[in-house]
Design an enzyme around this catalytic site. Structure first.
Site, PDB file in Angstrom:
ATOM      1  N   HIS A   1      -2.975  -4.848  -3.999  1.00 59.65           N
ATOM      2  CA  HIS A   1      -2.290  -4.449  -5.229  1.00 59.65           C
ATOM      3  C   HIS A   1      -0.780  -4.438  -5.024  1.00 59.65           C
ATOM      4  O   HIS A   1      -0.112  -3.456  -5.357  1.00 59.65           O
ATOM      5  CB  HIS A   1      -2.742  -3.041  -5.658  1.00 59.65           C
TER       6      HIS A   1
ATOM      7  N   HIS B   1      -6.233   0.099 -10.432  1.00 61.28           N
ATOM      8  CA  HIS B   1      -6.091  -1.228  -9.850  1.00 61.28           C
ATOM      9  C   HIS B   1      -5.139  -2.038 -10.727  1.00 61.28           C
ATOM     10  O   HIS B   1      -4.899  -1.684 -11.889  1.00 61.28           O
ATOM     11  CB  HIS B   1      -7.454  -1.903  -9.730  1.00 61.28           C
TER      12      HIS B   1
END
Length: 584
Positions: A513, A557
């Site tokens: 991420h 996320h």
């Protein structure tokens, strides 16, 4: 000999430099106007015929191949001097074609905290819904008003393996109440539930779907296997203007494309800053060291790199049939599993083997720890900068053995395993992305500086302790665990923070991420590369649109924010064009 150069005879209204998740959204939405022309440039191949993209369970076949950027960090002290692979999709659709398919949006407060006009939690969540067409299932109690139903991105809930029901029971037993669709609403900070996936009818759906399939339009030109070197800048009426891009094709041929309206850089958190730097936009002294003339001195380009860290903790279970290992690792089972997907797009390979998810606050668990007690904090916030309605950590688990490629101790011989994965939110450590040289084919230097802040280590260590307690003492799992997997690990016996600190140093890795390297911010923010409209400061006709624009990470996320950023960018560009048309 210098590569050949073709004639500079291509002109488009918009050029999107990068065909990843956000870039495809921007290009697709801009092309809704049949009167404009759009060029989207992707470094890798088209993904239409890549089975490892369409088949969700085939994601690992993209890794360390031409469909992966094959990026690696520098060695970092916080993780025991290790270098960590930074897998990123290098094909049309980008990392949306090799990620975990998870739609975990974070909380609305995450985006409110940016403090930027047009980017509130309510607004960002609306853009996430705009991208989506949600398909429910009879067993799933969806928060229908939080989902979208008209976007190119098809999503659905995941049918859990039996081990997931056991883990969910343990989550609840350890104090995290069940809320079916909590990762869509943006309102929960502590609890467990289901995470919808970017999968429908056994096939992965990606950013590429915004410019292909039923959304393929004649006014979009898709150029694959072509790396964007730089944005071409010219001085016009005293201003610096983006007028096109310089590219390098797979065969080494160089070419340029000119633009009438805007260039949108969408290379992701590793590649967007490097495109800007090669264009002469970045920290002046750093650019001059590698022979690049600085045209706009923006010290924040490539800075502010942040990421979510996770640790895989595998356990062997006593009972057969709880995990999904028997579909892939036992005997020749993979052959029939693969045949089932090929024939019907069903079975193990039709989805990603992540199970039940949870958010948790750690206030009570850390209340007596001196580092936590004595750390400075803003009023109403914890030492990580989070409000009480934002989670410190996420838990998820695998439904079989598996993860990045170094997890290779497969449970053959009728053994059965799963992993618990704690994930650190709101990391305080920041890293950098920089250039080795001006060569566009040379990979960037990535230093995430993981766990350099002691509070990051404390929170992730406590998350691991908590995760182990869930497995070893929760009523759903405590009686089915045989021990750690592989057997030479003894993490299931760890109790002290010291033990878990060593485990984290040796085993923590990226959740893939990366964000923040071209951050938005106010004019007084010295590291802000962009304004709230995604415009690059000091240049007209140039924006960035991908998760590199995020000032801070969301508590979730980054896939759904990437779609939202693409949607928002397209609307900003359309609005600017409409305003210009009115005045001209």
């Amino acid at each position: 000999m210098a590569p050949a150069r073709i004639a500079d005879d291509e002109v488009y209204d918009y050029i999107v430099a990068g065909g990843g998740t956000s870039g495809c959204v921007v290009a697709g939405r801009l092309a809704e106007n049949p009167n404009v022309s759009v060029l989207i440039i992707e470094a890798g191949p088209d993904s239409a015929d890549l089975e490892s993209v369409q088949m969700v369970g085939g994601w690992i076949n993209n890794v360390d191949t031409e469909t992966d950027w094959r990026l690696t960090t520098v060695s970092m002290p916080g993780v025991g001097g290790r270098k960590i692979n930074a897998y990123r999709g290098r094909f049309l659709g980008g990392s949306s074609g090799m990620n975990g398919t998870l739609c975990i949006r974070g909380t609305k407060q995450d985006y409110d905290d940016w403090g930027l006009d047009g980017w509130s939690g309510e607004e960002v969540f609306r853009y996430m819904a705009k991208a989506e067409t949600f398909h429910g299932k009879s067993w799933f109690n969806a928060k229908k008003d939080s989902h979208g139903y008209t976007g190119p991105l098809h999503t659905e809930p995941h049918d859990l393996a039996p081990i997931s029901m056991k883990v969910m029971e343990s989550y609840e037993d350890l104090g995290m109440p069940f809320h079916d669709d909590m990762f869509t609403t943006g309102e929960a900070s502590h609890g467990c539930g289901h995470a919808p996936r970017t999968v429908h009818q056994g096939v992965r759906t990606t950013g590429a779907d915004f410019v292909t399939k039923t959304y393929r339009r004649d006014n979009i030109t898709i150029r694959t296997e072509c790396v964007v070197d730089k944005v071409l800048l010219e001085s016009v009426d005293g201003d610096l203007l983006a007028v096109g891009v310089d590219m390098v094709a797979k065969d080494g041929t160089r070419s340029t494309a000119r633009v009438r309206k805007e260039v949108i850089v969408s290379g992701g958190s590793y590649c967007s800053p490097t495109i800007l730097m090669r264009s002469g936009i970045g920290h002046k002294s750093e650019l001059e060291k590698i022979g690049i003339e600085c045209k706009v001195n923006l010290p924040g380009v490539g800075k502010n790199l942040s990421d979510h860290l996770i640790a895989f903790m595998f356990y062997e279970v006593k009972e057969p049939g709880l995990t999904s290992d028997h579909f892939v690792y036992h005997g020749d089972s993979f052959k029939s599993t693969y045949a089932l997907w090929k024939e019907k797009h069903e079975g193990f390979l039709s989805t990603f083997p992540f199970g039940a998810f949870a958010y948790a606050r750690l206030d009570e668990r850390l209340a007596t720890v001196p580092l936590w007690q004595n750390a400075p904090r803003e009023e109403g916030r914890d030492p990580m900068g989070l409000a009480p309605h934002q989670p410190n950590i996420e838990f998820f688990h695998t439904e079989c053995y598996g993860g990045p490629k170094h997890y290779a101790d497969f449970p053959i011989d009728d053994k059965h395993t799963f992993a618990m994965c704690p994930e650190l939110f709101s990391p305080r450590s920041r890293g950098t992305v920089s250039l080795q040289s001006s060569d566009p084919l040379e990979l960037p230097v990535i230093d995430h500086n993981y766990l350099s802040d002691p509070l990051d280590m404390l929170v992730l260590t406590e998350a691991c302790r908590f995760a182990n307690e869930i497995v070893m003492t929760g009523k759903g799992t405590r009686d089915i665990v045989k021990g750690s997997w592989p057997a030479d690990l003894t993490h299931h016996k760890h109790t002290s923070r010291e033990d878990w600190t060593e485990y984290v140093k040796e085993h923590a890795g990226t959740c893939y991420h990366p964000a923040g390297t071209c951050k938005m911010g106010k004019p007084y923010d010295g590291l802000a590369v962009l304004d709230e409209q995604l415009n690059v400061r000091g240049v007209r006709g140039l924006r960035v649109a991908d998760v590199s624009v995020m000032p801070t990470l969301n508590m979730g996320h980054t896939q759904m924010p990437a779609y939202a950023i693409g949607e928002k960018a397209a609307d900003l560009i359309k609005a600017a064009d409409a305003a210009l048309s009115k005045t001209s």
